[in-house]
Design an enzyme around this catalytic site. Structure first.
Site, PDB file in Angstrom:
ATOM      1  N   HIS A 176       0.818  -1.213   0.000  1.00  0.00           N
ATOM      2  CA  HIS A 176       0.000   0.000   0.000  1.00  0.00           C
ATOM      3  C   HIS A 176       0.849   1.260   0.000  1.00  0.00           C
ATOM      4  O   HIS A 176       2.076   1.219   0.073  1.00  0.00           O
ATOM      5  CB  HIS A 176      -0.942  -0.012   1.211  1.00  0.00           C
ATOM      6  N   CYS A 192       2.303  -3.285   6.829  1.00  0.00           N
ATOM      7  CA  CYS A 192       2.909  -4.340   6.002  1.00  0.00           C
ATOM      8  C   CYS A 192       3.981  -3.737   5.110  1.00  0.00           C
ATOM      9  O   CYS A 192       5.059  -3.423   5.574  1.00  0.00           O
ATOM     10  CB  CYS A 192       1.835  -5.037   5.180  1.00  0.00           C
TER      11      CYS A 192
END
Length: 272
Positions: A176, A192
């Site tokens: 992302h 993440c």
């Protein structure tokens, strides 16, 4: 909600879109101006509104952080995304033994999965929901947003998100954007795999649903990238100055090596 979301941003190591200091020699950036790739742009927001994405400060555009084409002779087929959370690189494999390499920031959840997966969901300006464990352990911070945070400039997932699945199940592993460009190339406390918003916008357009993803294990990372050391600024540099961009001859990208649900995840409830 605005106050709560700002507190959440700072807690996750995110920075508001404000002026940042001029680059210094310690950052490792050799640029004198922002490349066109990382200049400011306007995107379409979650409700169709224009959203200004600030230029990336050249202080953060170190050689390892910048998007660039590099040699890649690994076993993965063209079109595959290869995530190396330990070298803090993401590769998009191309034809002709090449790959586009992106610098990434890696949160705790970024090392909670390794092996093979596919992208089964893509979201523009995704929403974000803290896990029940995050709300339970830090109710003061996460309680106000326990029902989720809508997509936008305050959202930890940034402008775009790619969701990884294995065997039809959500791995809770995300690739992302970020609202904290200063974090790229470094280890972070949560999340993440983060890219500059400009980079995730580029990657998002190129990868379709069903794209294969390989997430390297620590052993694979050392084998393919060599030994790395962390600088006082938090960036990685190769030991001896040697950088390996490919897997050794005969390496095989196998099935999942370890598929455990991360203890901290980007979204307990899929966006949208």
């Amino acid at each position: 909600m605005r106050i709560a979301s700002l507190a959440l941003m700072f807690a996750l190591g995110l920075a508001a879109c404000t002026d940042t200091p001029a680059p210094t020699a310690s950052t490792g950036s050799t640029l004198t101006s922002v490349p066109p790739t990382y200049q400011a742009r306007t995107d379409v927001g979650p409700n169709g509104e224009p959203v200004p994405i600030p230029a990336v400060n050249i202080a953060y555009l170190t050689e390892r952080n910048r998007r660039q084409q590099v040699p890649y002779n690994g076993p993965e087929a063209p079109g595959t995304i290869v995530v190396d959370p330990y070298s803090r690189f993401l590769y998009h494999v191309m034809e002709g033994g090449q790959a586009m390499r992106y610098g990434v920031a890696v949160g705790k959840a970024g090392t909670g999965f390794s092996g093979s997966a596919t992208i089964q969901r893509k979201a523009a300006w995704p929403s974000w929901t803290p896990t029940a464990n995050m709300v339970r352990t830090n109710p003061e911070l996460y309680g106000p947003v326990k029902n989720g945070l809508k997509g936008g400039l305050d959202n930890p997932l940034g402008s775009r998100a790619l969701y990884l699945y294995n065997g039809g199940k959500d791995t809770y592993y995300r690739i992302h954007g970020t609202m904290d460009p200063s974090s790229i190339g470094k280890a972070t406390s949560a999340g993440c795999i983060r890219l500059f918003n400009q980079d995730i916008l580029d990657l998002f357009q190129q990868v379709p649903i069903g794209t294969a993803v390989r997430v390297r294990s620590p052993e694979e990372s050392r084998r393919y990238e060599g030994e790395l050391v962390e600088s006082p600024e938090g960036y990685l540099t190769p030991v001896g100055g040697t950088v390996v961009h490919s897997a050794p001859t005969g390496a095989v990208a196998g099935d999942v090596a370890a598929a455990t649900t991360p203890s901290i995840v980007e979204s307990a409830v899929p966006a949208g």
